[in-house]
Write a protein that holds these residues in place. Sequence first.
Motif, PDB file in Angstrom:
ATOM      1  N   ALA B  27     -41.093  -6.397  27.867  1.00  0.00           N
ATOM      2  CA  ALA B  27     -41.899  -5.634  28.959  1.00  0.00           C
ATOM      3  C   ALA B  27     -42.037  -6.011  29.752  1.00  0.00           C
ATOM      4  O   ALA B  27     -41.606  -5.281  30.963  1.00  0.00           O
ATOM      5  N   ILE B  28     -40.968  -6.908  30.505  1.00  0.00           N
ATOM      6  CA  ILE B  28     -40.192  -7.605  32.151  1.00  0.00           C
ATOM      7  C   ILE B  28     -39.443  -6.288  31.800  1.00  0.00           C
ATOM      8  O   ILE B  28     -39.280  -5.707  33.452  1.00  0.00           O
ATOM      9  N   LEU B  29     -38.058  -6.072  30.792  1.00  0.00           N
ATOM     10  CA  LEU B  29     -37.182  -4.883  30.884  1.00  0.00           C
ATOM     11  C   LEU B  29     -37.603  -3.764  30.825  1.00  0.00           C
ATOM     12  O   LEU B  29     -37.408  -2.825  31.865  1.00  0.00           O
ATOM     13  N   LEU B  30     -38.866  -3.478  31.069  1.00  0.00           N
ATOM     14  CA  LEU B  30     -39.569  -2.325  30.995  1.00  0.00           C
ATOM     15  C   LEU B  30     -39.988  -2.298  32.583  1.00  0.00           C
ATOM     16  O   LEU B  30     -40.330  -0.952  33.179  1.00  0.00           O
ATOM     17  N   VAL B  31     -40.929  -2.928  33.594  1.00  0.00           N
ATOM     18  CA  VAL B  31     -40.852  -3.583  34.403  1.00  0.00           C
ATOM     19  C   VAL B  31     -39.783  -2.832  35.395  1.00  0.00           C
ATOM     20  O   VAL B  31     -39.501  -2.134  36.474  1.00  0.00           O
ATOM     21  N   LEU B  32     -38.353  -3.729  34.799  1.00  0.00           N
ATOM     22  CA  LEU B  32     -37.778  -3.460  35.877  1.00  0.00           C
ATOM     23  C   LEU B  32     -36.735  -2.026  35.828  1.00  0.00           C
ATOM     24  O   LEU B  32     -36.748  -1.589  36.671  1.00  0.00           O
ATOM     25  N   PHE B  33     -36.508  -1.751  35.310  1.00  0.00           N
ATOM     26  CA  PHE B  33     -36.341  -0.508  34.722  1.00  0.00           C
ATOM     27  C   PHE B  33     -37.492   0.225  35.420  1.00  0.00           C
ATOM     28  O   PHE B  33     -37.309   1.952  36.290  1.00  0.00           O
ATOM     29  N   LEU B  34     -38.846   0.747  35.120  1.00  0.00           N
ATOM     30  CA  LEU B  34     -39.710   1.647  35.843  1.00  0.00           C
ATOM     31  C   LEU B  34     -39.313   1.336  37.220  1.00  0.00           C
ATOM     32  O   LEU B  34     -39.840   1.944  38.397  1.00  0.00           O
ATOM     33  N   VAL B  35     -39.066   0.309  37.912  1.00  0.00           N
ATOM     34  CA  VAL B  35     -39.491  -0.023  39.684  1.00  0.00           C
ATOM     35  C   VAL B  35     -37.551   0.747  40.077  1.00  0.00           C
ATOM     36  O   VAL B  35     -37.565   1.288  40.665  1.00  0.00           O
ATOM     37  N   ILE B  51     -38.444  10.428  31.998  1.00  0.00           N
ATOM     38  CA  ILE B  51     -38.383   8.632  32.862  1.00  0.00           C
ATOM     39  C   ILE B  51     -39.545   8.467  31.386  1.00  0.00           C
ATOM     40  O   ILE B  51     -39.348   7.413  31.638  1.00  0.00           O
ATOM     41  N   LEU B  52     -40.523   8.706  31.285  1.00  0.00           N
ATOM     42  CA  LEU B  52     -41.728   7.896  30.423  1.00  0.00           C
ATOM     43  C   LEU B  52     -41.145   7.923  29.322  1.00  0.00           C
ATOM     44  O   LEU B  52     -41.343   6.684  28.691  1.00  0.00           O
ATOM     45  N   PHE B  53     -40.279   9.111  28.853  1.00  0.00           N
ATOM     46  CA  PHE B  53     -39.730   9.349  27.400  1.00  0.00           C
ATOM     47  C   PHE B  53     -38.741   7.827  27.781  1.00  0.00           C
ATOM     48  O   PHE B  53     -38.733   6.839  26.475  1.00  0.00           O
ATOM     49  N   ALA B  54     -37.624   7.233  28.168  1.00  0.00           N
ATOM     50  CA  ALA B  54     -36.758   6.805  28.876  1.00  0.00           C
ATOM     51  C   ALA B  54     -37.502   4.864  28.282  1.00  0.00           C
ATOM     52  O   ALA B  54     -36.899   4.253  27.869  1.00  0.00           O
ATOM     53  N   GLY B  55     -38.066   4.943  28.973  1.00  0.00           N
ATOM     54  CA  GLY B  55     -39.330   3.916  29.666  1.00  0.00           C
ATOM     55  C   GLY B  55     -39.492   3.217  28.011  1.00  0.00           C
ATOM     56  O   GLY B  55     -39.296   1.914  27.543  1.00  0.00           O
ATOM     57  N   ILE B  56     -40.603   4.059  26.849  1.00  0.00           N
ATOM     58  CA  ILE B  56     -40.702   3.911  25.928  1.00  0.00           C
ATOM     59  C   ILE B  56     -39.686   2.903  25.604  1.00  0.00           C
ATOM     60  O   ILE B  56     -39.979   2.792  24.063  1.00  0.00           O
ATOM     61  N   ALA B  57     -38.163   3.999  25.228  1.00  0.00           N
ATOM     62  CA  ALA B  57     -36.890   3.988  24.264  1.00  0.00           C
ATOM     63  C   ALA B  57     -37.083   2.576  24.811  1.00  0.00           C
ATOM     64  O   ALA B  57     -36.111   2.113  23.612  1.00  0.00           O
ATOM     65  N   VAL B  58     -36.655   2.529  25.742  1.00  0.00           N
ATOM     66  CA  VAL B  58     -36.062   0.960  25.808  1.00  0.00           C
ATOM     67  C   VAL B  58     -37.032  -0.148  25.341  1.00  0.00           C
ATOM     68  O   VAL B  58     -36.314  -1.086  25.220  1.00  0.00           O
ATOM     69  N   PHE B  59     -38.424  -0.127  25.699  1.00  0.00           N
ATOM     70  CA  PHE B  59     -39.111  -0.733  24.985  1.00  0.00           C
ATOM     71  C   PHE B  59     -39.172  -1.461  23.665  1.00  0.00           C
ATOM     72  O   PHE B  59     -38.387  -2.076  23.340  1.00  0.00           O
ATOM     73  N   LEU B  60     -38.974  -0.285  23.608  1.00  0.00           N
ATOM     74  CA  LEU B  60     -39.130  -0.577  21.579  1.00  0.00           C
ATOM     75  C   LEU B  60     -37.021  -0.410  20.996  1.00  0.00           C
ATOM     76  O   LEU B  60     -37.795  -1.461  20.445  1.00  0.00           O
ATOM     77  N   PHE B  61     -36.490   0.191  21.322  1.00  0.00           N
ATOM     78  CA  PHE B  61     -34.686  -0.314  20.830  1.00  0.00           C
ATOM     79  C   PHE B  61     -34.570  -1.903  21.422  1.00  0.00           C
ATOM     80  O   PHE B  61     -34.255  -2.378  20.524  1.00  0.00           O
TER      81      PHE B  61
END
Lengths: 65, 151
Positions: B27-35, B51-61
């Motif tokens: 979740a923290i990585l996802l927030v940083l990624f979105l920032v 961006i949304l797809f990449a965000g989901i991918a970052v979190f799940l991977f």
Amino acid sequence: MKNNVKKIRMKTSMTQQQLAKKVGVTRQTIGLIEKGEYNPTLQLCVAIAKELDKTLDDLFWEVEE
Amino acid sequence: MKSWISFLMPEDEYKEKKMLYFFSEGAILLVLFLVVMFLVNKFIDLSTGVILFAGIAVFLFYIFGRYILSGMEYTDIATEQEYKRAVRGLKSRTTSFVVLFAIFYLIYGITSNSLVNWYEFTGMVISVGVVSFLFDFISLKKSYKKNKELL
């Protein structure tokens, strides 16, 4: 956290698997507790103490020698 | 402790604690990624969908990767005999999965009236099989190594 779980478990001839099954965790968790790499919750400590028929002091209290 | 996420958590308390860490880190990585994406978007025009797809991918991977590398999937594999038996089981599970995937992929191709390209089909089935086996194998190997040290 150092503890006496392994020593006492082995005295009772119980395997990690058997103890794990009795207290409702995995064998890996018991192994980690015995190695001091995981600090169990109080609930689990009590369950282990009951299964090994010991007190929490016997299992988890560190005595400086 | 009760939480709506409890249904996703394993019964074992060590596994539960580790999974909570993985979810929090993800979740923290996802927030940083979105920032970062928010700032980059001021200079480069990025597609919202990407961006949304990449965000989901970052979190799940991230969570999936940490879970596999943690060696806590196969908690009872600690001896060589158990390990060899687990590898055999893994091979047969992967084979069944690949066969089922191939059947459903074919059915999907036929029902959606799209011509099945055999090169694409073979490539897809082999890739899915290899990736699935590889992830499971790494997880098994890590678990075996960890459990062996705990005996």
